[in-house]
Design an enzyme around this catalytic site. Structure first.
Site, short mmCIF file in Angstrom:
data_model
loop_
_atom_site.label_atom_id
_atom_site.label_comp_id
_atom_site.label_asym_id
_atom_site.label_seq_id
_atom_site.Cartn_x
_atom_site.Cartn_y
_atom_site.Cartn_z
N HIS A 60 46.56 41.06 49.60
CA HIS A 60 45.11 41.02 49.80
C HIS A 60 44.43 42.17 49.06
CE1 HIS A 60 41.48 41.13 52.68
NE2 HIS A 60 41.27 40.25 51.72
N ASN A 93 35.81 37.83 30.04
CA ASN A 93 36.77 38.60 30.84
C ASN A 93 36.35 38.52 32.30
OD1 ASN A 93 38.04 39.99 28.43
ND2 ASN A 93 35.94 40.72 28.24
#
Length: 129
Positions: free
Chosen positions: A20, A120
């Site tokens: 996470h 990106n």
């Protein structure tokens, strides 16, 4: 042999290792990659594979809770910006220079053959529960 998902062994390994809030980057072929960050180069030639193709495959295989993109993508690359907003994943924008500095926190950069500006994104891993 795998039947589903990303077949590239390096990408599959990185995705399987994410916890996470861990981050990975999908990058055009011009983004500087920090020395301490693993580079998985999937580029074959200019435009192949495209940023959008790689993004779609990664998102199909990865739980993502947030995106980080360069502010400049909104005006300088509308097609990539549409692809990012079309994911319906919250996006945080940074100036491009700050975006480049932030990539040093990523576990890996997947370098595509994309040759358009600001193509990106940093993907922040979510959890599946």
């Amino acid at each position: 042999m795998k039947k589903h998902g990303v077949l590239n062994r390096d990408i599959a390994r990185i995705l399987a290792s994410l916890g996470h809030t861990d981050q990975i980057v999908i990058a055009d072929c011009g983004l500087p990659i920090p020395e301490d960050v693993e580079c998985i180069d999937v580029s074959l030639k200019q435009g192949v594979p495209s940023f959008v193709e790689v993004l779609a495959e990664i998102l199909a295989d990865m739980e993502v809770e947030g995106l980080i993109a360069a502010e400049e993508v909104k005006e300088q690359n509308p097609a990539v910006h549409r692809a990012l907003t079309g994911t319906n994943i919250p996006i945080h924008y940074l100036p491009h220079e700050q975006f480049k500095d932030t990539t040093c926190k990523a576990k890996a950069v997947i370098r595509t053959g994309e040759v358009t500006p600001y193509a990106n994104v940093i993907l922040r891993s979510g959890v599946i529960f």
